[in-house]
Motif scaffolding. Sequence first.
Motif, short mmCIF file in Angstrom:
data_model
loop_
_atom_site.label_atom_id
_atom_site.label_comp_id
_atom_site.label_asym_id
_atom_site.label_seq_id
_atom_site.Cartn_x
_atom_site.Cartn_y
_atom_site.Cartn_z
N LEU A 92 9.75 -2.76 13.13
CA LEU A 92 8.47 -2.26 12.64
C LEU A 92 7.35 -3.09 13.26
N GLY A 93 6.14 -2.82 12.87
CA GLY A 93 5.01 -3.60 13.36
C GLY A 93 3.74 -3.19 12.66
N ALA A 94 2.78 -4.10 12.61
CA ALA A 94 1.49 -3.79 12.00
C ALA A 94 0.80 -2.70 12.81
N ASN A 95 0.20 -1.72 12.13
CA ASN A 95 -0.46 -0.65 12.87
C ASN A 95 -1.83 -1.09 13.35
N ASP A 96 -2.42 -0.26 14.20
CA ASP A 96 -3.68 -0.63 14.85
C ASP A 96 -4.81 -0.77 13.86
N ALA A 97 -4.82 0.06 12.82
CA ALA A 97 -5.91 0.00 11.85
C ALA A 97 -5.95 -1.35 11.13
N THR A 116 5.31 -6.33 -5.74
CA THR A 116 5.53 -5.02 -6.37
C THR A 116 4.88 -3.88 -5.61
N ASN A 117 3.84 -4.12 -4.83
CA ASN A 117 3.15 -3.04 -4.13
C ASN A 117 3.51 -2.95 -2.65
N TRP A 118 4.59 -3.57 -2.22
CA TRP A 118 4.88 -3.64 -0.80
C TRP A 118 5.13 -2.28 -0.18
N ARG A 119 5.68 -1.33 -0.94
CA ARG A 119 5.95 -0.01 -0.37
C ARG A 119 4.66 0.74 -0.04
N SER A 120 3.71 0.73 -0.98
CA SER A 120 2.43 1.40 -0.70
C SER A 120 1.69 0.72 0.44
N GLU A 121 1.78 -0.61 0.51
CA GLU A 121 1.14 -1.34 1.61
C GLU A 121 1.80 -1.01 2.94
N ALA A 122 3.11 -0.90 2.94
CA ALA A 122 3.83 -0.56 4.17
C ALA A 122 3.46 0.83 4.66
N LEU A 123 3.33 1.77 3.73
CA LEU A 123 2.95 3.13 4.11
C LEU A 123 1.57 3.16 4.76
N LEU A 124 0.68 2.30 4.31
CA LEU A 124 -0.69 2.28 4.83
C LEU A 124 -0.82 1.48 6.13
N HIS A 125 -0.02 0.43 6.30
CA HIS A 125 -0.33 -0.56 7.33
C HIS A 125 0.75 -0.80 8.37
N LEU A 126 1.86 -0.10 8.30
CA LEU A 126 2.92 -0.29 9.29
C LEU A 126 3.09 0.92 10.18
N THR A 127 3.55 0.67 11.39
CA THR A 127 3.96 1.75 12.28
C THR A 127 5.40 2.07 11.95
N LEU A 128 5.61 3.21 11.30
CA LEU A 128 6.92 3.54 10.75
C LEU A 128 7.62 4.60 11.60
N PRO A 129 8.93 4.51 11.73
CA PRO A 129 9.67 5.55 12.43
C PRO A 129 9.73 6.83 11.60
N PRO A 130 10.11 7.96 12.21
CA PRO A 130 10.19 9.23 11.46
C PRO A 130 11.08 9.12 10.23
N THR A 131 10.68 9.73 9.18
CA THR A 131 11.36 9.82 7.87
C THR A 131 11.28 8.52 7.07
N ALA A 132 10.88 7.41 7.68
CA ALA A 132 10.80 6.16 6.93
C ALA A 132 9.72 6.23 5.87
N ASP A 133 8.61 6.92 6.18
CA ASP A 133 7.53 7.01 5.20
C ASP A 133 7.97 7.81 3.97
N VAL A 134 8.80 8.83 4.20
CA VAL A 134 9.30 9.61 3.07
C VAL A 134 10.21 8.76 2.19
N ARG A 135 11.06 7.97 2.82
CA ARG A 135 11.97 7.10 2.06
C ARG A 135 11.19 6.10 1.23
N LEU A 136 10.16 5.50 1.81
CA LEU A 136 9.37 4.53 1.07
C LEU A 136 8.59 5.19 -0.06
N ALA A 137 8.03 6.36 0.21
CA ALA A 137 7.24 7.05 -0.81
C ALA A 137 8.09 7.46 -2.00
N THR A 138 9.37 7.71 -1.78
CA THR A 138 10.26 8.12 -2.86
C THR A 138 11.02 6.95 -3.47
N GLY A 139 10.63 5.71 -3.09
CA GLY A 139 11.26 4.54 -3.69
C GLY A 139 12.53 4.09 -3.02
#
Length: 318
Positions: free
Chosen positions: A289-294, A41-64
């Motif tokens: 996609l890919g796991a980010n450096d952090a 259930t929390n995969w979107r918030s986890e993806a926003l924090l931990h993935l290297t996302l292409p432009p606009t993908a973070d907005v799409r995930l944040a809005t569901g």
Amino acid sequence: MFDLILIVVTALLVAGPPVPPPLPSAWSRPVAFNPKEREVTNWRSEALLHLTLPPTADVRLATGRDAPQVTRCVRLNNYWCIKRAGWAGEIAADRDGHVAFSSAREGADVAALLLRRYYLDYGRHSAMAIISHWAPAECGVDMRGGTNRADGLSTRGLGRTLRWRFLASRGRHRIAGRAGRLHRSVVPDRQIVLARAPSIAVGLGERAVNLPTLPLSSLSLQAFGAGPSGGLPTCGGDQARIKAYASKTAEGVASGIDADLNLFLSDGTPTASLARVMHNMSAVEIGPLGANDALVRAAVDRAIAVQTEQARAVKTAP
């Protein structure tokens, strides 16, 4: 004027700090696995924090809304597509055995732990040695005696693949003991008469020939396309996939897929190569996609802390 300012300041002090807007309801609930959607259930918030996302993908995930590059393992907080084996943070698994982690952090910690076990405990030092067990061929079964006993800790989970366990439970490809050998065949050891080559002029001076016989047991799987290890035949496409995966894993770390990755020192301390290999592997498993450096760096730092604590415990032990 002074009285007005005093009233405003007093009101702010009584009200306290501003309250942040509430998170979307889907993110504020306890973490759970949805088997129908095959996602945590929390995969979107986890993806926003931990993935290297292409432009606009973070907005799409944040809005569901899902980004088009999202894969199954992203939805499971499992950026290395690890199979179930009772890991810390494992809350469920999908029907193919992929672990649903409660957070991406726990998935990264397990990936670092697995690479440590592969490298130090099982002596798999090259990208090819690691990937051939991390993501083995599905269309063939490697039956090298005892080599795969550690696969209970691999990304394929306990008992290799689910299909292997399905066949084993029904008596096919049954493993004898812990050595990983097939049971002896119950087919009678009949004598096979070898066919003669046809003659161009049958009957014109042809002499009777005593043809040799060949015991059935002397035929090996090698004659029918088995691999050099004597296992069941494997698929060329799967082998090409494994080599491509191994090549990506070794990229920027080693000179080739059979070279030592130098992931850990002899005392178990992770090297800088571990983070690069984890980056490379996640890019394959959940690409593009890919796991980010952090996320990766934090997992490596925790692995270093665990190793340091273990070394300290050994030194202080009576």
